[in-house]
Structures are given as C-alpha cells and as structure tokens.
Design an enzyme around this catalytic site. Structure first.
Site, PDB file in Angstrom:
ATOM      1  N   LYS A  22       0.830  -1.212   0.000  1.00  0.00           N
ATOM      2  CA  LYS A  22       0.000   0.000   0.000  1.00  0.00           C
ATOM      3  C   LYS A  22       0.868   1.267   0.000  1.00  0.00           C
ATOM      4  CE  LYS A  22      -1.324   1.641   3.919  1.00  0.00           C
ATOM      5  NZ  LYS A  22      -1.394   2.850   4.701  1.00  0.00           N
ATOM      6  N   ASN A  23       1.849   1.310   0.896  1.00  0.00           N
ATOM      7  CA  ASN A  23       2.585   2.570   1.035  1.00  0.00           C
ATOM      8  C   ASN A  23       3.527   2.832  -0.144  1.00  0.00           C
ATOM      9  OD1 ASN A  23       1.173   3.202   3.320  1.00  0.00           O
ATOM     10  ND2 ASN A  23       2.742   2.445   4.739  1.00  0.00           N
ATOM     11  N   ARG A  93      -3.034  10.233   4.383  1.00  0.00           N
ATOM     12  CA  ARG A  93      -1.707  10.785   4.619  1.00  0.00           C
ATOM     13  C   ARG A  93      -0.979  11.027   3.293  1.00  0.00           C
ATOM     14  NH1 ARG A  93       0.113  13.336   8.397  1.00  0.00           N
ATOM     15  NH2 ARG A  93       2.350  13.540   8.336  1.00  0.00           N
ATOM     16  N   CYS A 117      -3.851   8.106   9.798  1.00  0.00           N
ATOM     17  CA  CYS A 117      -4.144   7.498  11.097  1.00  0.00           C
ATOM     18  C   CYS A 117      -3.703   8.411  12.226  1.00  0.00           C
ATOM     19  CB  CYS A 117      -3.405   6.158  11.209  1.00  0.00           C
ATOM     20  SG  CYS A 117      -4.265   4.824  10.365  1.00  0.00           S
ATOM     21  N   ARG A 122       1.833  14.451  13.432  1.00  0.00           N
ATOM     22  CA  ARG A 122       2.583  13.965  12.264  1.00  0.00           C
ATOM     23  C   ARG A 122       2.918  15.142  11.352  1.00  0.00           C
ATOM     24  NH1 ARG A 122      -0.417   8.742   9.983  1.00  0.00           N
ATOM     25  NH2 ARG A 122       1.573   8.462   8.918  1.00  0.00           N
ATOM     26  N   ILE A 124       4.811  17.700   8.652  1.00  0.00           N
ATOM     27  CA  ILE A 124       5.446  17.455   7.342  1.00  0.00           C
ATOM     28  C   ILE A 124       6.520  18.520   7.086  1.00  0.00           C
ATOM     29  CG2 ILE A 124       3.539  16.171   6.272  1.00  0.00           C
ATOM     30  CD1 ILE A 124       2.859  18.825   4.760  1.00  0.00           C
ATOM     31  N   ASP A 305       4.813  -0.121  12.039  1.00  0.00           N
ATOM     32  CA  ASP A 305       3.523  -0.610  11.532  1.00  0.00           C
ATOM     33  C   ASP A 305       3.232  -2.051  11.955  1.00  0.00           C
ATOM     34  OD1 ASP A 305       3.245   1.829  10.363  1.00  0.00           O
ATOM     35  OD2 ASP A 305       3.609   1.166   8.312  1.00  0.00           O
ATOM     36  N   ILE A 327       9.002   5.683  16.998  1.00  0.00           N
ATOM     37  CA  ILE A 327       8.734   6.489  15.799  1.00  0.00           C
ATOM     38  C   ILE A 327       7.575   7.457  16.028  1.00  0.00           C
ATOM     39  CG2 ILE A 327       8.248   6.431  13.307  1.00  0.00           C
ATOM     40  CD1 ILE A 327      10.787   4.886  13.888  1.00  0.00           C
ATOM     41  N   ARG A 397      -8.729   0.605   5.118  1.00  0.00           N
ATOM     42  CA  ARG A 397      -7.825   1.558   4.456  1.00  0.00           C
ATOM     43  C   ARG A 397      -6.598   0.850   3.901  1.00  0.00           C
ATOM     44  NH1 ARG A 397      -7.323   7.095   7.785  1.00  0.00           N
ATOM     45  NH2 ARG A 397      -6.063   7.524   5.988  1.00  0.00           N
TER      46      ARG A 397
END
Ligand code: EPZ
Length: 430
Positions: A22-23, A93, A117, A122, A124, A305, A327, A397
């Site tokens: 997915k990522n 995201r 999520c 988070r 940027i 994850d 993280i 998701r």
C-alpha cells in the site's frame, strides 16, 4: 458502520497470498502523474486509501483507467488543475506525495494538508524544508499546502529525522530539478527503493535508494513505463503474527523474505518456527511463546507498523515483555481495548510493559487505527469466545479482503453491520 465479528480459538492453518505494498503504491501512483505518457502499474492493492488517491488524481484531470482490480493505466498529460482537495483526500496521509509530484512536473502544487491514522502529531516540516531547499516557496493557507517555484535546482539536503514520506517526496521533486540533489540520512524502507526503481524506469536518474545517501540527477523528461509494485511487508507481517498468536501454521506467499527479516527474527526468538523460501515464509507456532523486548526503528529495524500486532502476540507469551515505540508518539491507543480482552499491559511513556496471560477473552472493541485494528482482529482470533471489532473502516484503508484471507485460513470471521447479524453469527458458530 460495519464491524468484524470473530469467534476465536481456531489455529489458523493454510496459505495466504500477499498483495502489493500500500505505502509503495500510494507514492508510485502519485509519481505516475509526472510523465505525459501512459504508465501501467500492476500489483496495486485494492484498498480504500488507494481508491481515494486515484479519485483525487482523476479529479485534477489525469486519465485513470482501472484495467482490473490491481492494475491501473494512467496518463498525466491531461492535468489542468494543480489544486488537490476534497473531503476524502483530506483524511489520507499520502496526499502529500502529490505535492512532490506536481511541484516536480509543473513547479506548482496546492494540496490539502494530509490526515491519516491518528498515531500522534505527524508534521510534514521535513517535506516542506526539502522543497524549499530545492528553490520552492511553500505556504500553508486555508488548509492547503501551496508550493511553487520558477525553477527547482538540485542541492544537498540533510534530513534531521529519518522520514519515509519526506525522503520519497523530495526524491520525486528532485527527479525533475536542474542538476544534482543529495539526500542524506534518507529512509531505507523497501518502498523507498520501489519508488526510486519506478522513477528510474520512467527515465529518472536516482542512485543509492536503500542506503542512507540518495543521489538524484534531475532529468527534463520522464517517459512511459510498465511497473509492478513490491509485496506488502506489513500485510505479510500481520499474517505471520496471526500464525504466532493462534498457534497456527501459515505459508505467507508472494513476499520478499529479506523485507521481513526483523519480523522473522523476533518470531524465531520467542519460539516460533520460521522457514524462508524464495518468495514465501512459513510461520509455525506449536507451543506457548517466550517474552522478549522489541523497539520500533526505521528499516531495517522492527517496523512501527507491526508494533500493535507484535504486542498482541507478546500479550500471550510467557513472562514480561516490553515494546518500545520510537517512531510515533501515540501508537498505544489499542492497549485499553486489548485490556478489555484480558491483556495485562501498562504503558509508561513510550514503553508498553506486557505481562503475558494464557488466553484473551472475546469482547467488544474499537479499532483505533489501521494496524491496531488488524492487531485486535488477531487478538479476537486467538481469544476464547466472540469478539466484535468496531470501526473497521480503518482496517479497510490498508488490508484488502482481510476477512476473506483470514477465513481461507480457517478463521471464523464475518463482516456485519447490524446487531442482528452479530447474533446470527454467534448462533451459527456456537
Ligand atoms: C509512513 O508515514 C507510512 N505512511 C506509515 O504507515 C508508517 O508508519 C511510517 O511511514 C513509518 O514507516 C505512508 O506511507 C502513507 P515518517 P510517514 O515520515 O511518511 C517524523 C500505516 O499504518 N516526521 O517516516 O508519515 C514523524 O512524526 C502507516 O500504513 C517529522 O518530524 O512517516 C515520525 O515521528 C501509518 N517531520 C517520524 O518522523 C516530517 O516532516 C517518521 O515518520 C516527517 C516526519
């Protein structure tokens, strides 16, 4: 609102096929707009975040053709609008990858600030600092990141913190900048390498992805390509944990075992058998597992994850384990839910201290985010009795056909949306 209802206690046994990452796919689909020629991308997971991104790409004018559930043809030559904003894209995201892609190609991008999520703050800032270092002006106005540049010029960028998103985003913009960019302290995740390989297959000049120094020489033009996305390391790891938690025996197929090394190592350490094949990993859990210490770290360390799924396994191991999250600041929201299933876990700052118990007991729980949601389903599969997991929107998701893949391994699980359906399931399985 849909839920998963699960009857636990069955060891999961059999084979499962892992889909595309997915990522990686979220970044690659964004990067695909950077050429005016038609790009074909295969092995895309058919999950909600991907569909939201594809809709947004279509809304700004690109041609997006769904060849089948896992293949997309895209042509970015029709893009006329550089403003990416709708109620759905605000919640994911990876919308931030369209900043790097559009800025690189058109020197202009207006993209809704990313959601995603809720696992802590988070920022940027590193993405934006990178774009600015390449010569862009970046503002945040009315909930949009607005970036523009006369020219993008290659430069030397040191990332203060290792960030997957910032590494990929800067790499995309720099692929079409003038001259050479060096990214130091870059993320080394498999999907960083996959995005670099994809861009190179379109004619970019990127070297060193997978190490902490990435060198990019900007090119004027990117061209068509056909590309297949790597398997999803986290989906694979989730099924490996499902085998461990349910005392099962699962052959996880279509994976790159090298990407799973940190996960395999922990499972071996706590007493699972892990067998590696060319493109599969088999996990067998025959007895009660042992406690251990786990700390999440950037790749090749143990992935954040996978942290909730690992904690669910350790919740059933003999002795006291610790799980340190290094993280994200708020990735223990599932602990209260797991406690409702009988787990004995105390969170102190960024460390979960887990006293292993013999059995979870089924309960009604909420999925607080994507990976934690999957972890609670695993807990339900290992538990005595019935578990209902609410808010499975999060799980969808990032996991394709999660309940079907689990059912294929012998899990008693159904997606339901009413109390009546829950009762029906309960009667059926009892
Ligand atoms: C990506 O998020 C993934 N998301 C996450 O996957 C994953 O957990 C994470 O990488 C780490 O592997 C997508 O790919 C869409 P980061 P990202 O930038 O890019 C800090 C999942 O479950 N940071 O590597 O947002 C940040 O706060 C999800 O699939 C800054 O300070 O992660 C964090 O502490 C959840 N400034 C650390 O760096 C920045 O500008 C690493 O974040 C960027 C990040």
């Amino acid at each position: 609102m849909e839920q998963y209802v699960v009857k636990g206690g069955n060891p999961l046994v059999g084979e499962v096929e892992i889909g595309g990452a997915k990522n990686a796919a979220l970044a690659i689909l964004s990067a695909a707009v950077m050429t005016d020629e038609t790009v074909t991308i295969e092995n895309i997971p058919n999950v909600r975040d991907i569909n939201v991104l594809l809709n947004a790409i279509q809304e700004i004018g690109a041609m997006v053709e769904r060849v089948d559930a896992h293949t997309v043809k895209m042509n970015g030559s029709f893009i006329r609008d550089f403003n990416v904003d709708n109620e759905y894209i605000r919640k994911i995201r990876a919308s931030y990858y369209l900043i790097g892609a559009l800025l690189g190609k058109y020197k202009k991008a207006e993209v809704a600030l990313p959601g995603g999520c809720n696992i802590g703050s988070r920022p940027i800032n590193l993405h934006l600092k990178g774009f600015q270092a390449l010569g862009a002006t970046v503002d945040i106005r009315h909930g949009l990141v607005i970036a523009s540049a006369e020219r993008l010029v290659g430069t030397h960028i040191y990332l203060d913190k290792i960030s997957v998103g910032a590494t990929i985003n800067i790499m995309m913009a720099a692929a079409k900048a003038e001259g050479k960019t060096i990214i130091e302290n870059a993320a080394k995740e498999p999907h960083v390498v996959d995005v670099a390989n994809f861009l190179n297959s379109m004619g970019a000049n990127i070297r060193g992805a997978g190490t902490d120094v990435i060198r990019i020489v900007g090119v004027e033009r990117l061209h068509k390509t056909e590309y297949s996305i790597i398997p999803d390391q986290i989906e694979a790891g989730t099924f490996m944990m499902a085998a461990a938690a349910t005392k099962g025996d699962i052959m996880v197929k279509n994976v790159i075992p090298k990407h799973l090394e940190s996960i395999s190592a922990k499972l071996l350490e706590i007493g699972c058998e892990v067998e590696e094949f060319d493109d599969a990993v088999r996990v067998v859990s025959a007895r009660r597992l042992r406690h251990t210490q786990v700390t999440t770290l950037p790749y090749p360390g143990f992935p954040t994850d996978m942290q909730p799924q690992m904690a669910v396994v350790l919740g059933l191991a003999r002795g006291t384990s610790t799980v340190t999250e290094s993280i994200f600041e708020n990735r223990f929201k599932y602990v209260d839910e797991l406690t409702r299933m009988g787990a004995s876990i105390k969170v102190e700052s960024n460390i979960a201290i887990i006293d292993g118990i013999k059995n979870y007991t089924g309960a009604r729980v909420n999925a607080p985010d994507l990976r934690a949601g999957a972890a609670l389903v695993i807990a339900g599969l290992a538990a005595e009795g019935i578990t209902v997991v609410d808010d499975i929107y999060y799980i969808e998701r990032g996991y394709e056909e999660f309940e079907h893949k689990l059912a294929g391994l012998g899990a008693l699980i159904e997606k339901v949306s009413t109390e009546k359906e829950i009762q029906k399931f309960t009667l059926k399985v009892s």
